[in-house]
Design an enzyme around this catalytic site. Sequence first.
Site, mmCIF file in Angstrom:
data_model
loop_
_atom_site.group_PDB
_atom_site.id
_atom_site.type_symbol
_atom_site.label_atom_id
_atom_site.label_comp_id
_atom_site.label_asym_id
_atom_site.label_seq_id
_atom_site.Cartn_x
_atom_site.Cartn_y
_atom_site.Cartn_z
ATOM 1 C CD GLU A 188 18.713 40.945 35.995
ATOM 2 O OE1 GLU A 188 18.701 42.182 35.942
ATOM 3 O OE2 GLU A 188 18.764 40.299 37.044
ATOM 4 C CE LYS A 228 21.401 43.760 36.987
ATOM 5 N NZ LYS A 228 20.632 43.143 38.075
ATOM 6 C CD GLU A 288 26.753 40.288 47.460
ATOM 7 O OE1 GLU A 288 25.865 39.609 46.931
ATOM 8 O OE2 GLU A 288 26.509 41.177 48.288
ATOM 9 N NE ARG A 302 20.606 61.334 22.807
ATOM 10 C CZ ARG A 302 20.711 62.580 22.347
ATOM 11 N NH1 ARG A 302 21.877 63.013 21.899
ATOM 12 N NH2 ARG A 302 19.666 63.355 22.311
ATOM 13 C CG HIS A 336 23.570 44.228 50.197
ATOM 14 N ND1 HIS A 336 22.258 43.985 49.831
ATOM 15 C CD2 HIS A 336 24.340 43.500 49.355
ATOM 16 C CE1 HIS A 336 22.255 43.160 48.790
ATOM 17 N NE2 HIS A 336 23.507 42.848 48.488
ATOM 18 C CG HIS A 396 16.996 42.394 48.173
ATOM 19 N ND1 HIS A 396 16.966 41.884 46.895
ATOM 20 C CD2 HIS A 396 18.147 43.091 48.270
ATOM 21 C CE1 HIS A 396 18.069 42.245 46.251
ATOM 22 N NE2 HIS A 396 18.808 42.972 47.058
ATOM 23 C CG HIS A 419 20.980 39.042 46.920
ATOM 24 N ND1 HIS A 419 21.998 38.147 47.137
ATOM 25 C CD2 HIS A 419 21.575 40.260 46.786
ATOM 26 C CE1 HIS A 419 23.155 38.796 47.103
ATOM 27 N NE2 HIS A 419 22.930 40.075 46.898
ATOM 28 N NE ARG A 425 23.790 40.698 34.228
ATOM 29 C CZ ARG A 425 24.388 41.848 34.576
ATOM 30 N NH1 ARG A 425 24.068 42.463 35.682
ATOM 31 N NH2 ARG A 425 25.306 42.376 33.814
ATOM 32 C CE LYS A 450 27.897 41.130 38.454
ATOM 33 N NZ LYS A 450 27.516 42.117 39.441
ATOM 34 C CG ASN A 475 19.086 38.176 42.483
ATOM 35 O OD1 ASN A 475 19.712 39.126 42.928
ATOM 36 N ND2 ASN A 475 18.394 38.223 41.367
#
Length: 359
Positions: free
Chosen positions: A232, A138, A180, A116, A261, A248, A244, A237, A222, A241
């Site tokens: 989020e 994340k 990025e 955990r 990417h 994507h 993106h 946040r 960031k 994107n």
Amino acid sequence: VDLKENPYEILVGSGILKDLGAVLKPLRLGRDAFIVTNPIIRRYHGRQISAALKAHGFSVSFIEVKSGEKSKSARTAFQVISRVAALSLRKAPFIVAFGGGVVGDLAGFVAAVYKRGIPFVQVPTTLLAQADSAIGGKVAVDLPVGKNLVGAFYQPSLVVSDVNVLSTLDKRQIRNGLAEIVKYGVIADKFLFHYIEMNAAKALSLHPMIMTEIIQSCSRIKARVVAADEKETKGLRTILNFGHTVGHAIEAANQYKNYHHGEAVALGMRAAAGISCRMGMLEDADARRINAVLTALGLPEKIRGIPCAQVLKCMAFDKKFKAGENRFVLATGIGSVRVIERINPRVIRSAVNAVIGRK
Ligand SMILES: NC(=O)c1ccc[n+]([C@@H]2O[C@H](COP(=O)([O-])OP(=O)(O)OC[C@H]3O[C@@H](n4cnc5c(N)ncnc54)[C@H](O)[C@@H]3O)[C@@H](O)[C@H]2O)c1
Ligand SMILES: [Zn+2]
């Protein structure tokens, strides 16, 4: 990263990997470092990280996974967890994620779920990971039906970005990360954007001082966004994107084959800038600056081999589209963005079409 619970530091510099043991010691995360990495990174930089930790009394075990996105799987995660479990009897383990975004997401996931949660630190080795993925907590693995579908928010205890380890990256990975970085300039920092414009060639050749400056700026942005919206839940946040949504869709339409990417995001940023202009939010001159800097960094100018209709179709499946409504991060200038919903599909089509190459 100024979080209420467990704030942590991001250290950026040239040649700082050798200090890893010294900066970890006072954090008291454990005595036994489990370095999750891949054989390529270990071959280039394994000896240095190991020596840096051993010099300060840490025990070091390497756990290698194969290079590439395929390692971000539940199967690999459980293999790593089993190795940690087998090796850590009567030990005080913590995880060191030593690699790019793949290793970072995977190792962070392992740290989040093993017992955990055990402590972990990020030592990112790609430009994308230093500028972006190592910060923010994340962590995830992919499922066959989609990327990042099993994961958690689990913050590292420290991020150490040594720009010198980037020297062994291939050129395409460097360009990938720079896309990025341009994103950070557009969404939040006109000075960073200008700095990249002025230093594109030096950035491409990984000039240590320039890279330190750039990674520090991205890390600050960031960190600020993450601190304001850790899980989020507040929509803040979302600005990360930028580029993106179309990016994507290009990756999905192309089945993640021809475009990395960052390359897809570069094309996505060109489309997003185009939509912003068509909506009257962005001046043409600023859109031209965005396109020009991407070109100067050697990022693709046109979407090749994917028809516009295919890109639009893949976009409709974007998990960030709420109940079928489209949602875009659009630029209102260099350094500022707004999130806009329900854009006329014709505007989107026209902007995407403008980025489609002839062949
Ligand atoms: N957690 C987040 O917030 C977040 C954000 C963005 C992206 N991501 C994830 O990041 C991943 C992509 O990360 P990436 O672009 O770093 O790719 P990656 O981790 O696959 O690394 C790219 C390649 O570079 C090699 N490599 C890494 N460091 C090297 C070095 N110093 N020298 C030589 N080779 C090196 C790797 O072996 C790999 O082949 C994706 O899975 C994506 O989902 C996560
Ligand atoms: Zn990205």
